[in-house]
Design a protein around this motif. Structure first.
Motif, mmCIF file in Angstrom:
data_model
loop_
_atom_site.group_PDB
_atom_site.id
_atom_site.type_symbol
_atom_site.label_atom_id
_atom_site.label_comp_id
_atom_site.label_asym_id
_atom_site.label_seq_id
_atom_site.Cartn_x
_atom_site.Cartn_y
_atom_site.Cartn_z
ATOM 1 N N PHE A 62 0.613 -1.017 -0.224
ATOM 2 C CA PHE A 62 0.041 0.120 0.117
ATOM 3 C C PHE A 62 0.813 1.040 -0.095
ATOM 4 O O PHE A 62 2.048 1.513 0.059
ATOM 5 N N THR A 63 0.012 2.300 -0.428
ATOM 6 C CA THR A 63 0.674 3.858 -0.472
ATOM 7 C C THR A 63 -0.424 4.647 -0.195
ATOM 8 O O THR A 63 -1.392 3.886 -0.288
ATOM 9 N N SER A 64 -0.178 5.750 0.996
ATOM 10 C CA SER A 64 -1.833 5.851 1.423
ATOM 11 C C SER A 64 -0.556 7.623 1.357
ATOM 12 O O SER A 64 -0.014 8.098 2.069
ATOM 13 N N VAL A 82 -3.411 0.230 -4.043
ATOM 14 C CA VAL A 82 -2.312 -0.693 -3.783
ATOM 15 C C VAL A 82 -1.049 -1.022 -5.398
ATOM 16 O O VAL A 82 -1.806 -0.795 -6.037
ATOM 17 N N ILE A 83 -0.434 -1.111 -5.516
ATOM 18 C CA ILE A 83 0.577 -1.502 -5.876
ATOM 19 C C ILE A 83 1.713 -2.454 -5.572
ATOM 20 O O ILE A 83 1.505 -2.486 -4.876
ATOM 21 N N PRO A 84 2.907 -3.152 -6.378
ATOM 22 C CA PRO A 84 4.092 -3.716 -6.923
ATOM 23 C C PRO A 84 4.304 -4.140 -5.281
ATOM 24 O O PRO A 84 4.739 -2.332 -5.168
ATOM 25 N N SER A 86 7.018 -4.551 -5.115
ATOM 26 C CA SER A 86 8.750 -4.624 -5.620
ATOM 27 C C SER A 86 8.597 -3.026 -5.384
ATOM 28 O O SER A 86 10.016 -2.231 -5.264
ATOM 29 N N GLU A 87 7.668 -2.053 -6.072
ATOM 30 C CA GLU A 87 7.756 -0.587 -6.403
ATOM 31 C C GLU A 87 7.691 0.063 -4.619
ATOM 32 O O GLU A 87 8.264 1.205 -5.164
ATOM 33 N N ALA A 88 6.744 -0.231 -4.177
ATOM 34 C CA ALA A 88 6.765 0.408 -3.033
ATOM 35 C C ALA A 88 7.823 0.412 -2.111
ATOM 36 O O ALA A 88 7.934 1.221 -1.033
ATOM 37 N N ALA A 89 8.655 -0.699 -2.027
ATOM 38 C CA ALA A 89 9.931 -1.191 -1.337
ATOM 39 C C ALA A 89 10.791 0.005 -1.838
ATOM 40 O O ALA A 89 11.700 0.171 -0.997
ATOM 41 N N LYS A 90 10.841 0.353 -2.825
ATOM 42 C CA LYS A 90 11.967 1.713 -3.564
ATOM 43 C C LYS A 90 11.862 3.189 -2.981
ATOM 44 O O LYS A 90 12.463 3.786 -2.356
ATOM 45 N N ILE A 100 -1.018 1.260 -10.208
ATOM 46 C CA ILE A 100 -2.106 1.552 -9.454
ATOM 47 C C ILE A 100 -3.231 -0.033 -10.090
ATOM 48 O O ILE A 100 -3.514 0.390 -11.200
ATOM 49 N N GLU A 101 -3.387 -0.759 -8.550
ATOM 50 C CA GLU A 101 -4.086 -1.728 -9.030
ATOM 51 C C GLU A 101 -5.896 -1.804 -8.679
ATOM 52 O O GLU A 101 -6.572 -2.184 -8.910
ATOM 53 N N LEU A 102 -5.431 -1.134 -7.415
ATOM 54 C CA LEU A 102 -7.157 -0.613 -6.219
ATOM 55 C C LEU A 102 -7.117 0.323 -5.678
ATOM 56 O O LEU A 102 -5.549 0.239 -5.613
#
Length: 190
Positions: A62-64, A82-84, A86-90, A100-102
């Motif tokens: 998640f990102t917020s 909701v994103i992958p 692996s991308e949020a970990a960056k 974004i998926e949701l």
């Protein structure tokens, strides 16, 4: 849109966020929009995040309130995206909306038009499969799905109370709504 364009837009928004703590800020249709954040808003985000997080696989995160620049006039900071993983970990300050998926928005008094009218067009145009609007001012949730170039072709409004179930590419997701807060000071809207 180039990386430098994204950096420029995010830089604009970051300067204003520092000047107005306690406000949610986005660039919408070329204008910087601010909305004060209230406890009902934050509690709704927390409850929905916790429910969804327990149901998603480890490949999603998640990102917020992180920037997603759509174009030079629209940089949205969804309440939840909701994103992958692996991308949020960056741990970036801005991401492509194509990740974004949701997406989830929680309505505040200042975000009504943006959440219900502006954002659905943009989210759908980027193929975001599901858009959920939780509205503590009205005590309901609006689910949108089946994105197309002109907006979402599917839409349901569900009053808070029963569980909300969303069929998404991430799987069948359920959010209990009975415990979601409703703003006691909200004035009824047409």
């Amino acid at each position: 849109m180039t990386v430098s364009d994204l950096d420029r837009l995010h830089s604009q928004l970051s300067r204003f966020e520092d000047m107005f703590p306690g406000y949610h800020m986005e660039i919408v249709e070329g204008n910087i929009m601010t909305s004060p954040v209230k406890p009902h808003h934050a509690k709704t985000i927390r409850l929905v995040w916790n429910e969804l997080e327990a149901q998603l696989s480890a490949e999603w995160d998640f990102t917020s309130d992180v920037a997603f620049p759509f174009d030079e006039d629209n940089e949205f900071c969804p309440d939840l995206a909701v994103i992958p993983a692996s991308e949020a970990a960056k741990n970036e300050g801005a991401y492509s909306p194509d990740l974004i998926e949701l997406v989830v928005e929680v309505v505040s008094q200042g975000s009504i038009r943006r959440d219900y009218k502006v954002k659905p067009r943009w989210y759908a145009s980027r193929g975001i499969a599901n858009y959920l609007i939780f509205d503590p001012l009205k005590g309901h949730c609006v689910t949108m799905w089946n994105p197309g170039p002109q907006g979402y072709r599917g839409r349901d409004t569900i009053p808070y109370g029963p569980d909300l179930t969303v069929d998404s590419p991430l799987g069948k997701l359920t959010v209990p709504t009975a415990g979601l807060p409703v703003d006691p000071k909200a004035r009824p809207r047409p």
